[in-house]
Design an enzyme around this catalytic site. Structure first.
Site, PDB file in Angstrom:
ATOM      1  N   CYS A 181      42.497  26.392  33.814  1.00 25.81           N
ATOM      2  CA  CYS A 181      41.617  25.849  34.622  1.00 25.81           C
ATOM      3  C   CYS A 181      40.722  24.824  34.123  1.00 25.81           C
ATOM      4  O   CYS A 181      40.340  24.874  32.944  1.00 25.81           O
ATOM      5  CB  CYS A 181      41.064  26.771  35.742  1.00 25.81           C
ATOM      6  SG  CYS A 181      39.439  27.407  35.032  1.00 25.81           S
ATOM      7  N   CYS A 190      37.531  24.595  34.071  1.00 29.22           N
ATOM      8  CA  CYS A 190      36.404  24.950  33.382  1.00 29.22           C
ATOM      9  C   CYS A 190      36.438  25.557  32.200  1.00 29.22           C
ATOM     10  O   CYS A 190      35.821  25.708  31.273  1.00 29.22           O
ATOM     11  CB  CYS A 190      35.598  26.107  34.426  1.00 29.22           C
ATOM     12  SG  CYS A 190      36.471  27.430  35.198  1.00 29.22           S
TER      13      CYS A 190
END
Lengths: 100, 143
Positions: free
Chosen positions: B48, B50
């Site tokens: 992902c 992040c």
């Protein structure tokens, strides 16, 4: 910086606290939110009527260690929502019901 | 379903190129977290945004700090299922999330940085949280 899916809105992929007018609270990873609904993935629900723990205690634990992902996807009708905030930014009295 | 390995390889190498040991199965995780093995830092990596924007660069920055543990490992969520399950077994008192990071002393979890404290934060801020944990758990005591 959120995720790389900027077209999905700034809360896409972010762990949020959704407080409802009925006193219950959801925590989950926000997929999307608009005037119709808030869609969460990997969510958990706190209902003070069904728990020994009050909402602030439950939120405080989640804020420190995260939440247990018990529900794959939940759609919450926007009129039922009293407050929507990032879990990381929730503060006592501002993550709970009707705290907006 | 796992992502294509060619897509994930650069995300693995971002950590392994900085000396982080990749743990690919349960036995490797157990060996890495051996109670006799001292302090160990583990990054639960993921595909992902992040992880790319915060977790991996934050971890790399923190590992350059004075009191970083000599043992740093990583498992990859969604890819190396057995290794991730085993790492989460060692952190069973906290909810699973990825990316996330954990610090172990003698095989016991002593610090955990969940995903929501990585989301939306810059690598320097994340690194500061990690370095603070290293200072607390890895620095020699004055006594």
């Amino acid at each position: 910086m959120g995720t790389f899916h900027d077209h999905m809105g700034e809360l896409h992929g972010i762990t949020v606290v959704v407080s409802k007018h009925d006193g219950s609270t959801w925590i989950g990873r926000c997929h999307s939110e608009d005037a119709i609904e808030v869609i969460l993935h990997d969510a958990d629900l706190h209902d003070p009527a069904l728990s020994d723990e009050d909402t602030e205690q439950w939120l405080q634990k989640a804020k420190q260690f995260g939440h247990w992902p018990k529900v794959s996807t939940i759609r919450i009708a926007r009129p039922e929502v009293s407050n929507l905030v990032r879990l990381a930014e929730s503060t006592p009295g501002h993550g709970g019901p009707d705290s907006a | 379903m796992p992502y294509p390995e060619e897509m994930v390889t650069p995300m693995r190498r971002e950590l392994t190129d900085h000396g982080v040991t990749e743990l690919k199965n349960a036995a490797e995780v157990d060996s890495f977290l051996d109670p006799e093995g001292g302090t160990a830092f583990v990054v639960i990596n993921s595909v992902c945004g992040c992880a790319a924007g915060g977790a991996r660069p934050g971890a790399i920055l923190a590992l350059q700090s004075e009191h970083a543990p000599t043992k740093a490992g990583t498992v990859f969520a969604g890819q190396d299922v057995e290794a991730v399950e085993r790492a989460r077994h060692h952190c069973s008192q906290v909810p699973p999330s990825s990316p996330s990071m954990a610090l172990f002393e003698s095989g016991k979890l002593v610090w955990f940085l969940p995903r929501h404290l990585i989301e939306g934060r810059d690598p320097q801020t994340i690194a500061l949280d990690i370095v603070n944990a290293f200072e607390e758990h890895c620095a020699p005591s004055d006594a």
